[in-house]
Write a protein that holds these residues in place. Structure first.
Motif, PDB file in Angstrom:
ATOM      1  N   ILE A  27       0.842  -1.197   0.000  1.00 36.89           N
ATOM      2  CA  ILE A  27       0.000   0.000   0.000  1.00 36.89           C
ATOM      3  C   ILE A  27       0.876   1.244   0.000  1.00 36.89           C
ATOM      4  O   ILE A  27       1.483   1.599   1.012  1.00 36.89           O
ATOM      5  CB  ILE A  27      -0.952  -0.008   1.213  1.00 36.89           C
ATOM      6  CG1 ILE A  27      -1.854  -1.248   1.171  1.00 36.89           C
ATOM      7  CG2 ILE A  27      -1.810   1.261   1.231  1.00 36.89           C
ATOM      8  CD1 ILE A  27      -2.750  -1.408   2.396  1.00 36.89           C
ATOM      9  N   HIS A  28       0.962   1.895  -1.137  1.00 35.76           N
ATOM     10  CA  HIS A  28       1.807   3.076  -1.303  1.00 35.76           C
ATOM     11  C   HIS A  28       0.937   4.325  -1.148  1.00 35.76           C
ATOM     12  O   HIS A  28       0.153   4.671  -2.038  1.00 35.76           O
ATOM     13  CB  HIS A  28       2.489   3.060  -2.672  1.00 35.76           C
ATOM     14  CG  HIS A  28       3.305   1.828  -2.901  1.00 35.76           C
ATOM     15  ND1 HIS A  28       3.397   1.197  -4.127  1.00 35.76           N
ATOM     16  CD2 HIS A  28       4.058   1.079  -2.049  1.00 35.76           C
ATOM     17  CE1 HIS A  28       4.176   0.142  -4.037  1.00 35.76           C
ATOM     18  NE2 HIS A  28       4.591   0.044  -2.778  1.00 35.76           N
ATOM     19  N   ILE A  29       1.081   4.986  -0.011  1.00 35.17           N
ATOM     20  CA  ILE A  29       0.266   6.157   0.323  1.00 35.17           C
ATOM     21  C   ILE A  29       0.950   7.418  -0.190  1.00 35.17           C
ATOM     22  O   ILE A  29       2.113   7.667   0.141  1.00 35.17           O
ATOM     23  CB  ILE A  29       0.053   6.256   1.836  1.00 35.17           C
ATOM     24  CG1 ILE A  29      -0.550   4.954   2.379  1.00 35.17           C
ATOM     25  CG2 ILE A  29      -0.841   7.443   2.187  1.00 35.17           C
ATOM     26  CD1 ILE A  29      -0.546   4.860   3.897  1.00 35.17           C
ATOM     27  N   PHE A  30       0.237   8.205  -0.987  1.00 38.28           N
ATOM     28  CA  PHE A  30       0.824   9.429  -1.528  1.00 38.28           C
ATOM     29  C   PHE A  30       1.167  10.399  -0.406  1.00 38.28           C
ATOM     30  O   PHE A  30       0.372  10.660   0.486  1.00 38.28           O
ATOM     31  CB  PHE A  30      -0.153  10.109  -2.499  1.00 38.28           C
ATOM     32  CG  PHE A  30       0.346  11.438  -3.010  1.00 38.28           C
ATOM     33  CD1 PHE A  30       1.289  11.492  -4.014  1.00 38.28           C
ATOM     34  CD2 PHE A  30      -0.115  12.626  -2.453  1.00 38.28           C
ATOM     35  CE1 PHE A  30       1.764  12.712  -4.486  1.00 38.28           C
ATOM     36  CE2 PHE A  30       0.357  13.848  -2.909  1.00 38.28           C
ATOM     37  CZ  PHE A  30       1.296  13.898  -3.931  1.00 38.28           C
ATOM     38  N   ASP A  31       2.372  10.945  -0.479  1.00 37.23           N
ATOM     39  CA  ASP A  31       2.835  11.916   0.508  1.00 37.23           C
ATOM     40  C   ASP A  31       3.451  13.093  -0.241  1.00 37.23           C
ATOM     41  O   ASP A  31       4.559  13.005  -0.748  1.00 37.23           O
ATOM     42  CB  ASP A  31       3.858  11.266   1.442  1.00 37.23           C
ATOM     43  CG  ASP A  31       4.288  12.185   2.579  1.00 37.23           C
ATOM     44  OD1 ASP A  31       3.602  13.200   2.794  1.00 37.23           O
ATOM     45  OD2 ASP A  31       5.298  11.896   3.229  1.00 37.23           O
ATOM     46  N   ARG A 175      -6.038  -7.088  -2.534  1.00 36.72           N
ATOM     47  CA  ARG A 175      -6.612  -8.340  -2.051  1.00 36.72           C
ATOM     48  C   ARG A 175      -5.970  -9.553  -2.726  1.00 36.72           C
ATOM     49  O   ARG A 175      -6.017 -10.665  -2.203  1.00 36.72           O
ATOM     50  CB  ARG A 175      -8.131  -8.351  -2.222  1.00 36.72           C
ATOM     51  CG  ARG A 175      -8.616  -8.436  -3.654  1.00 36.72           C
ATOM     52  CD  ARG A 175     -10.145  -8.436  -3.741  1.00 36.72           C
ATOM     53  NE  ARG A 175     -10.686  -9.626  -3.121  1.00 36.72           N
ATOM     54  CZ  ARG A 175     -11.470  -9.613  -2.042  1.00 36.72           C
ATOM     55  NH1 ARG A 175     -11.809  -8.487  -1.475  1.00 36.72           N
ATOM     56  NH2 ARG A 175     -11.937 -10.736  -1.546  1.00 36.72           N
ATOM     57  N   ASP A 176      -5.374  -9.335  -3.892  1.00 37.39           N
ATOM     58  CA  ASP A 176      -4.671 -10.407  -4.599  1.00 37.39           C
ATOM     59  C   ASP A 176      -3.165 -10.313  -4.420  1.00 37.39           C
ATOM     60  O   ASP A 176      -2.401 -10.915  -5.168  1.00 37.39           O
ATOM     61  CB  ASP A 176      -5.011 -10.360  -6.096  1.00 37.39           C
ATOM     62  CG  ASP A 176      -6.375 -10.952  -6.399  1.00 37.39           C
ATOM     63  OD1 ASP A 176      -6.932 -11.641  -5.523  1.00 37.39           O
ATOM     64  OD2 ASP A 176      -6.888 -10.724  -7.514  1.00 37.39           O
ATOM     65  N   GLY A 177      -2.743  -9.531  -3.422  1.00 39.30           N
ATOM     66  CA  GLY A 177      -1.322  -9.414  -3.146  1.00 39.30           C
ATOM     67  C   GLY A 177      -0.575  -8.539  -4.129  1.00 39.30           C
ATOM     68  O   GLY A 177       0.648  -8.660  -4.271  1.00 39.30           O
ATOM     69  N   LYS A 178      -1.289  -7.636  -4.801  1.00 38.52           N
ATOM     70  CA  LYS A 178      -0.658  -6.741  -5.774  1.00 38.52           C
ATOM     71  C   LYS A 178      -0.550  -5.333  -5.193  1.00 38.52           C
ATOM     72  O   LYS A 178      -1.391  -4.927  -4.396  1.00 38.52           O
ATOM     73  CB  LYS A 178      -1.480  -6.723  -7.068  1.00 38.52           C
ATOM     74  CG  LYS A 178      -1.559  -8.085  -7.744  1.00 38.52           C
ATOM     75  CD  LYS A 178      -2.449  -8.034  -8.972  1.00 38.52           C
ATOM     76  CE  LYS A 178      -2.557  -9.412  -9.626  1.00 38.52           C
ATOM     77  NZ  LYS A 178      -3.470  -9.392 -10.789  1.00 38.52           N
ATOM     78  N   PRO A 179       0.464  -4.570  -5.590  1.00 38.69           N
ATOM     79  CA  PRO A 179       0.656  -3.223  -5.037  1.00 38.69           C
ATOM     80  C   PRO A 179      -0.402  -2.244  -5.534  1.00 38.69           C
ATOM     81  O   PRO A 179      -0.914  -2.376  -6.652  1.00 38.69           O
ATOM     82  CB  PRO A 179       2.047  -2.830  -5.541  1.00 38.69           C
ATOM     83  CG  PRO A 179       2.239  -3.641  -6.783  1.00 38.69           C
ATOM     84  CD  PRO A 179       1.539  -4.950  -6.535  1.00 38.69           C
ATOM     85  N   ILE A 180      -0.716  -1.264  -4.695  1.00 37.08           N
ATOM     86  CA  ILE A 180      -1.635  -0.203  -5.080  1.00 37.08           C
ATOM     87  C   ILE A 180      -1.028   1.147  -4.681  1.00 37.08           C
ATOM     88  O   ILE A 180      -0.190   1.219  -3.784  1.00 37.08           O
ATOM     89  CB  ILE A 180      -3.018  -0.352  -4.415  1.00 37.08           C
ATOM     90  CG1 ILE A 180      -2.902  -0.256  -2.878  1.00 37.08           C
ATOM     91  CG2 ILE A 180      -3.703  -1.636  -4.842  1.00 37.08           C
ATOM     92  CD1 ILE A 180      -4.234  -0.138  -2.154  1.00 37.08           C
ATOM     93  N   ASN A 181      -1.466   2.185  -5.360  1.00 37.42           N
ATOM     94  CA  ASN A 181      -1.129   3.549  -4.998  1.00 37.42           C
ATOM     95  C   ASN A 181      -2.415   4.246  -4.581  1.00 37.42           C
ATOM     96  O   ASN A 181      -3.444   4.096  -5.256  1.00 37.42           O
ATOM     97  CB  ASN A 181      -0.499   4.289  -6.183  1.00 37.42           C
ATOM     98  CG  ASN A 181       0.881   3.760  -6.521  1.00 37.42           C
ATOM     99  OD1 ASN A 181       1.851   4.058  -5.841  1.00 37.42           O
ATOM    100  ND2 ASN A 181       0.963   2.960  -7.574  1.00 37.42           N
TER     101      ASN A 181
END
Length: 222
Positions: A27-31, A175-181
């Motif tokens: 989970i890549h949270i925008f900063d 949920r499928d183990g893939k990265p998200i932004n």
């Protein structure tokens, strides 16, 4: 909480710390500068969207949302999932991420929407979405809060808000183990997610992690 048949049952709180390190990597949270719009205490609340005095800031949020999704992430509609309050949706939607899923959808339409309700539950339609934006500051409904107060029941509004955020996020590709932004302009909502990923907030009062993402990403049910 665990599922028993067609209903959920509360379970005693576990003292075992859940390993969220895999999720933290996904989970890549925008900063960045686009988050400044959500620094004020009540920014992105329902009243914030409805208040005429904040109309300029709402327009700025619209521009920020477009900037993040279409310019910084360069995402097309297939990848985008975003949300806000239903009444605020038309104030911040933009070209390239307008589509909603029709009530009477066909198989062709399923999962193609960009906008989804923030209290979205129990669907795998959006597990291909990997560019997200959660544009709201969640408060408890005042009527519900008053009811619980009269019953001398204290509701942790932070964990309630976090529950909605987590459930919504886990409809996506993670949920499928893939990265998200993900773009979360509300500082309070963003901080809640960061604290949860850092094990600074409990899981047992929020959601059953094993119900919303694969067991390989969770050490054990909460």
């Amino acid at each position: 909480m665990v599922k028993e048949g067609d209903r959920y049952e509360l379970q005693p709180k576990s003292d075992v710390i859940e390993d969220r390190s895999s999720l933290k990597e996904l989970i890549h949270i925008f900063d960045g500068d686009l988050n400044e719009i959500g620094n004020a205490k009540t920014a992105l609340s329902k009243s914030w969207f409805d208040n005429s005095r904040t109309s300029i800031k709402v327009k700025q949020l619209k521009d920020n949302l477009y900037n993040y999704l279409r310019n910084r992430q360069k995402a097309n509609a297939e990848r985008i999932q975003w949300t806000t309050f239903k009444d605020a949706k038309n104030k911040i939607k933009g070209e390239g991420f307008i589509k909603e899923e029709p009530e009477n959808n066909t198989n062709r339409d399923v999962g193609q929407a960009c906008f989804t309700s923030f209290n979205l539950r129990a669907t795998k339609k959006y597990k291909h979405k990997d560019v997200l934006a959660f544009c709201l500051y969640r408060f408890m409904n005042p009527i519900e809060k008053h009811f619980f107060d009269q019953q001398n029941v204290k509701v942790d509004e932070d964990l309630l808000a976090l529950s909605d955020l987590l459930q919504w996020i886990f409809r996506s590709a993670v949920r499928d183990g893939k990265p998200i932004n993900i773009y979360i302009p509300s500082r309070r909502m963003r901080d809640l997610l960061k604290k949860w990923l850092n094990n600074e907030l409990p899981c047992s009062n929020v959601s059953n992690a094993s119900d919303v993402f694969p067991r390989k990403l969770a050490s054990r049910p909460c």
